[in-house]
Design an enzyme around this catalytic site. Structure first.
Site, PDB file in Angstrom:
ATOM      1  N   SER A  30       0.817  -1.225   0.000  1.00 27.83           N
ATOM      2  CA  SER A  30       0.000   0.000   0.000  1.00 27.83           C
ATOM      3  C   SER A  30       0.842   1.262   0.000  1.00 27.83           C
ATOM      4  O   SER A  30       1.657   1.473   0.891  1.00 27.83           O
ATOM      5  CB  SER A  30      -0.852   0.074   1.282  1.00 27.83           C
ATOM      6  OG  SER A  30      -1.946  -0.757   1.190  1.00 27.83           O
ATOM      7  N   HIS A  61      -3.309   0.387  -5.434  1.00 27.98           N
ATOM      8  CA  HIS A  61      -2.655  -0.819  -5.962  1.00 27.98           C
ATOM      9  C   HIS A  61      -2.823  -0.824  -7.482  1.00 27.98           C
ATOM     10  O   HIS A  61      -3.917  -1.014  -7.983  1.00 27.98           O
ATOM     11  CB  HIS A  61      -3.274  -2.087  -5.359  1.00 27.98           C
ATOM     12  CG  HIS A  61      -2.913  -2.292  -3.926  1.00 27.98           C
ATOM     13  ND1 HIS A  61      -2.012  -3.234  -3.510  1.00 27.98           N
ATOM     14  CD2 HIS A  61      -3.312  -1.651  -2.814  1.00 27.98           C
ATOM     15  CE1 HIS A  61      -1.876  -3.177  -2.204  1.00 27.98           C
ATOM     16  NE2 HIS A  61      -2.661  -2.222  -1.755  1.00 27.98           N
ATOM     17  N   HIS A  83      -5.432  -9.493  -1.813  1.00 27.08           N
ATOM     18  CA  HIS A  83      -5.689  -9.758  -0.392  1.00 27.08           C
ATOM     19  C   HIS A  83      -6.854 -10.730  -0.265  1.00 27.08           C
ATOM     20  O   HIS A  83      -7.806 -10.669  -1.063  1.00 27.08           O
ATOM     21  CB  HIS A  83      -6.073  -8.461   0.323  1.00 27.08           C
ATOM     22  CG  HIS A  83      -5.071  -7.356   0.172  1.00 27.08           C
ATOM     23  ND1 HIS A  83      -5.056  -6.521  -0.921  1.00 27.08           N
ATOM     24  CD2 HIS A  83      -4.060  -6.960   0.977  1.00 27.08           C
ATOM     25  CE1 HIS A  83      -4.063  -5.650  -0.779  1.00 27.08           C
ATOM     26  NE2 HIS A  83      -3.444  -5.895   0.361  1.00 27.08           N
ATOM     27  N   TYR A  85      -9.085 -10.497   1.890  1.00 28.78           N
ATOM     28  CA  TYR A  85     -10.300  -9.732   2.223  1.00 28.78           C
ATOM     29  C   TYR A  85     -11.030  -9.207   0.989  1.00 28.78           C
ATOM     30  O   TYR A  85     -12.182  -8.810   1.068  1.00 28.78           O
ATOM     31  CB  TYR A  85     -10.007  -8.589   3.214  1.00 28.78           C
ATOM     32  CG  TYR A  85      -9.138  -7.464   2.686  1.00 28.78           C
ATOM     33  CD1 TYR A  85      -9.603  -6.556   1.740  1.00 28.78           C
ATOM     34  CD2 TYR A  85      -7.835  -7.304   3.144  1.00 28.78           C
ATOM     35  CE1 TYR A  85      -8.808  -5.528   1.257  1.00 28.78           C
ATOM     36  CE2 TYR A  85      -7.031  -6.285   2.683  1.00 28.78           C
ATOM     37  CZ  TYR A  85      -7.529  -5.397   1.739  1.00 28.78           C
ATOM     38  OH  TYR A  85      -6.731  -4.397   1.264  1.00 28.78           O
ATOM     39  N   GLU A  86     -10.344  -9.203  -0.169  1.00 28.24           N
ATOM     40  CA  GLU A  86     -11.017  -8.788  -1.401  1.00 28.24           C
ATOM     41  C   GLU A  86     -11.922  -9.898  -1.926  1.00 28.24           C
ATOM     42  O   GLU A  86     -12.684  -9.683  -2.869  1.00 28.24           O
ATOM     43  CB  GLU A  86      -9.989  -8.436  -2.472  1.00 28.24           C
ATOM     44  CG  GLU A  86      -9.172  -7.203  -2.156  1.00 28.24           C
ATOM     45  CD  GLU A  86      -8.069  -6.985  -3.182  1.00 28.24           C
ATOM     46  OE1 GLU A  86      -8.334  -6.334  -4.201  1.00 28.24           O
ATOM     47  OE2 GLU A  86      -6.954  -7.491  -2.975  1.00 28.24           O
ATOM     48  N   ALA A 113       2.141  -2.295   4.414  1.00 22.56           N
ATOM     49  CA  ALA A 113       1.859  -1.247   5.393  1.00 22.56           C
ATOM     50  C   ALA A 113       1.294  -1.950   6.620  1.00 22.56           C
ATOM     51  O   ALA A 113       0.575  -2.944   6.498  1.00 22.56           O
ATOM     52  CB  ALA A 113       0.838  -0.277   4.820  1.00 22.56           C
ATOM     53  N   MET A 211      -2.860  -6.714   6.991  1.00 25.79           N
ATOM     54  CA  MET A 211      -3.875  -7.572   6.366  1.00 25.79           C
ATOM     55  C   MET A 211      -3.346  -8.324   5.148  1.00 25.79           C
ATOM     56  O   MET A 211      -4.127  -8.738   4.293  1.00 25.79           O
ATOM     57  CB  MET A 211      -5.066  -6.714   5.933  1.00 25.79           C
ATOM     58  CG  MET A 211      -5.651  -5.832   7.021  1.00 25.79           C
ATOM     59  SD  MET A 211      -6.875  -4.704   6.320  1.00 25.79           S
ATOM     60  CE  MET A 211      -7.150  -3.596   7.717  1.00 25.79           C
ATOM     61  N   SER A 212      -2.032  -8.476   5.065  1.00 20.69           N
ATOM     62  CA  SER A 212      -1.475  -9.127   3.865  1.00 20.69           C
ATOM     63  C   SER A 212      -0.271  -9.979   4.247  1.00 20.69           C
ATOM     64  O   SER A 212      -0.085 -10.317   5.407  1.00 20.69           O
ATOM     65  CB  SER A 212      -1.044  -8.048   2.860  1.00 20.69           C
ATOM     66  OG  SER A 212       0.050  -7.323   3.357  1.00 20.69           O
ATOM     67  N   ASN A 235       0.807   3.761  10.975  1.00 18.75           N
ATOM     68  CA  ASN A 235      -0.067   4.311  12.028  1.00 18.75           C
ATOM     69  C   ASN A 235       0.147   3.534  13.309  1.00 18.75           C
ATOM     70  O   ASN A 235       0.670   2.424  13.275  1.00 18.75           O
ATOM     71  CB  ASN A 235      -1.548   4.192  11.595  1.00 18.75           C
ATOM     72  CG  ASN A 235      -1.922   2.760  11.259  1.00 18.75           C
ATOM     73  OD1 ASN A 235      -1.627   2.260  10.172  1.00 18.75           O
ATOM     74  ND2 ASN A 235      -2.540   2.074  12.199  1.00 18.75           N
ATOM     75  N   HIS A 247      -8.013   4.649   6.242  1.00 24.74           N
ATOM     76  CA  HIS A 247      -7.157   4.204   5.138  1.00 24.74           C
ATOM     77  C   HIS A 247      -6.358   5.393   4.604  1.00 24.74           C
ATOM     78  O   HIS A 247      -5.206   5.241   4.177  1.00 24.74           O
ATOM     79  CB  HIS A 247      -8.021   3.584   4.037  1.00 24.74           C
ATOM     80  CG  HIS A 247      -7.232   2.992   2.906  1.00 24.74           C
ATOM     81  ND1 HIS A 247      -6.252   2.035   3.088  1.00 24.74           N
ATOM     82  CD2 HIS A 247      -7.260   3.227   1.569  1.00 24.74           C
ATOM     83  CE1 HIS A 247      -5.717   1.711   1.918  1.00 24.74           C
ATOM     84  NE2 HIS A 247      -6.308   2.433   0.981  1.00 24.74           N
TER      85      HIS A 247
END
Ligand code: HPA
Length: 272
Positions: A30, A61, A83, A85-86, A113, A211-212, A235, A247
């Site tokens: 990201s 992306h 990902h 989650y996609e 990230a 998340m990856s 963050n 995001h």
């Protein structure tokens, strides 16, 4: 079609265009896609033009495979990743790493990230991953094991290659930047975690959450590739500061450290 057949077809398609084995495959996470400008390009292939390749849906992306030279070394970079989650299957998410494996690429460098779980970290820090926690990640090795990729019960004792970690530490020293070294914990997303989840991750030994990465790293280790993971802390994770996460914040910090990240990556590649 089996994952092996899918990956092999793509490998053969790429072999018609590229006549070398890149020294490393690099996955740009990201907001870190700008590194692609540092590549002296031989060929750029959009995912949509590679039959059988998934297409990325996340903002930031780009979705292209870039072959070229960085620091005098041939590399291939993935600008844009997939990902779970996609809604992609574990096969889709690991397809690129299987293609790289079949191409004979030995070094898999993955960036991402993440949110800091370790309260001594700060947004903008770069963390060399020395391990991960994948309990919350579906296994990408579920189902029949294809021995052409790797063994049924692969060891994850040294998922992140020690020589590559040493190279990354040397690279950081050479360009005079501070880095962190720590454990990345996979969380499913796409929602950010709750403060209780972050406290749990900290108790488990995590330094960062994201998340990856873990699905691909498991496949790469299964495929006997050497893995290096660099995480950009974008963050403080949920509940550490008294503010909600967005995001936009992740993308902003990613953008702010792009130069440092690019320099770091170029130095790492020069030392491979
Ligand atoms: N949590 C999960 N994934 C992330 C975060 C986070 O705080 N920051 C960037 N990716």
């Amino acid at each position: 079609m089996s994952l092996f057949e899918r990956a092999n077809r793509i490998k053969e398609f790429l072999a018609e265009k590229i006549d070398y084995v890149p020294e490393a495959a690099i996955v740009l996470g990201s907001g870190l896609g700008e590194f692609s400008n540092e590549i002296q390009t031989d060929d750029v292939l959009h995912y949509k033009d590679i039959e059988g390749f998934p297409v990325s849906t996340v903002k930031g992306h780009a979705g292209k495979l870039i072959f070229g030279t960085v620091s005098g070394k041939k590399i291939v970079a993935m600008s844009g990743r997939f990902h779970l989650y996609e809604g992609y299957s574990t096969d889709d998410v690991t397809l690129p790493v299987r293609v790289f494996q079949l191409m004979g690429i030995k070094n898999y460098i993955v960036t991402n990230a993440s949110g800091a779980v370790n309260i001594t970290y700060r947004p903008g820090d770069l963390m060399i991953m020395n391990d991960h926690i994948g309990f919350f990640c579906p296994s990408v090795l579920t189902g029949n094991n294809d021995e052409r990729f790797g063994t049924r019960f692969p060891s994850m004792s040294e998922a992140y290659n020690k020589d590559l970690i040493r190279i990354a530490e040397c690279a950081a020293e050479n360009i005079d930047i501070n880095t962190q070294k720590g454990v990345y914990c996979y969380c499913k997303g796409p929602m950010f975690e709750t403060p209780a989840e972050i406290r749990a991750a900290r108790a488990l030994g995590a330094d960062a959450v994201g998340m990856s990465t873990v699905p691909e790293v498991v496949a790469a280790v299964h495929g006997n590739m050497r893995v290096l993971g660099i995480s950009c802390i974008t963050n403080m994770a949920a509940g550490i500061l008294n503010q909600p996460l967005t995001h936009a914040e992740v993308m902003e910090t990613g953008k702010a450290v792009e130069k440092k990240f690019s320099l770091f990556m170029k130095e790492i590649i020069s030392l491979l």
